[in-house]
Design an enzyme around this catalytic site. Structure first.
Site, PDB file in Angstrom:
ATOM      1  CE1 TYR A 151       0.638  -1.595   0.698  1.00  0.00           C
ATOM      2  CE2 TYR A 151       2.163  -3.103   1.779  1.00  0.00           C
ATOM      3  CZ  TYR A 151       0.989  -2.878   1.076  1.00  0.00           C
ATOM      4  OH  TYR A 151       0.176  -3.934   0.755  1.00  0.00           O
ATOM      5  CB  CYS A 152       0.583   3.833   0.141  1.00  0.00           C
ATOM      6  SG  CYS A 152      -0.242   5.111  -0.846  1.00  0.00           S
ATOM      7  N   PRO A 153       1.200   5.467   3.462  1.00  0.00           N
ATOM      8  CG  PRO A 153       2.713   6.573   4.860  1.00  0.00           C
ATOM      9  CD  PRO A 153       2.648   5.688   3.648  1.00  0.00           C
TER      10      PRO A 153
END
Length: 279
Positions: A151-153
């Protein structure tokens, strides 16, 4: 990569630990307040009424969304899902996408001047170098590159052996820069990632969107405790922040919230409230 001293040329730092406070600047100590505090401090640093700042913060059961997340086609359903699972969802004012916070996640804000001189990449690299220094005695395997499926790469995901434990975002206010990182220290990383994965499924519902949201794979996320094979706590990580800062600077000071900072905080806090009103 540049080293810390090539980017950060300041010898005095202001240290603030908000991780265990019930209130901050007269408001409940929530993620809404944290982003407003960082803005207020960034203004002070920009105006040279405060030295650069390292601030620690921890928030229980919160999903911090990015601005693109607030535009998901079924965001109302997504927020209801988070509420049902006893998590508060808020939209931050800095870059990035959804991240999960709880008592096992330590957030560090590095707030420095020089937005007119330092590149975005310089500031990310400073934070990477700081975290690598924090754990240099136990690992030299911390790398910065995008972990697909996290997540949130982003290009400055921090990982060990391909598993992400930290992500960095950045916000610039006047000439002040707030570089914010979450560090997954302890707890169930897979459960956090599963919650965000399910949030995206519910808030998107297979609709076509112009923005590409991540397909979260919990298997690529892990805590530092898991990755290092030690029982690391947030309190121990906080002490590592202090030790590292002492090693990189000449002076650490503590300064109470100044009157001008309170005024800036009050304004920025109301902006955060307004940003989240429609959710």
């Amino acid at each position: 990569m540049k080293n810390w001293k090539e980017i950060i040329r300041h010898n005095t730092f202001r240290y603030i630990d908000h991780s265990t406070e019930n209130t901050v600047a007269g408001k409940p100590n929530t993620a809404l307040a944290s982003f407003a505090v960082d803005d207020a401090l960034a203004i002070s640093v920009s105006e040279e009424t405060s030295p650069p700042v390292v601030r620690l913060w921890v928030h229980a059961d919160t999903i911090v969304l990015g601005i693109p997340d607030s535009r998901l086609p079924h965001i109302t359903d997504g927020m209801a899902f988070l509420d049902k699972n006893h998590h508060r969802g808020i939209v931050r004012n800095s870059g990035g996408l959804a991240v999960a916070l709880d008592e096992g996640v330590l957030n560090i804000s590095l707030i420095i001047p020089g937005a007119d001189k330092l590149s975005i990449y310089d500031c990310y690299e400073a934070m990477v170098r700081f975290v690598q220094a924090m754990f240099a005695d136990v690992t030299d395997a911390i790398e910065a590159y995008e972990i697909v499926g996290s997540y949130c790469p982003g290009d400055y995901d921090l990982s060990i052996d391909g598993k992400k434990f930290a992500g960095i975002s950045q916000r610039r206010v006047k000439k002040g820069i707030s570089v914010q990182i979450y560090l997954d220290i302890e707890g169930n990383s897979q459960a956090r990632a599963s919650l965000i994965r399910d949030f995206y499924h519910i808030a998107k519902q297979n609709k076509e969107t112009t923005f590409t949201y991540p397909e979260v794979n919990p298997d690529v996320m892990a805590s530092l405790s898991e990755l290092l094979g030690v029982s690391l706590t947030v309190e121990e990580a906080k002490q590592r922040v202090v030790n590292t800062l002492e090693g990189l600077t000449e002076e650490m000071i503590t300064i109470p919230m100044q009157e001008t900072e309170q005024k800036h905080f009050d304004k920025r806090y109301q902006q955060m409230i307004k940003r989240n009103e429609h959710l």
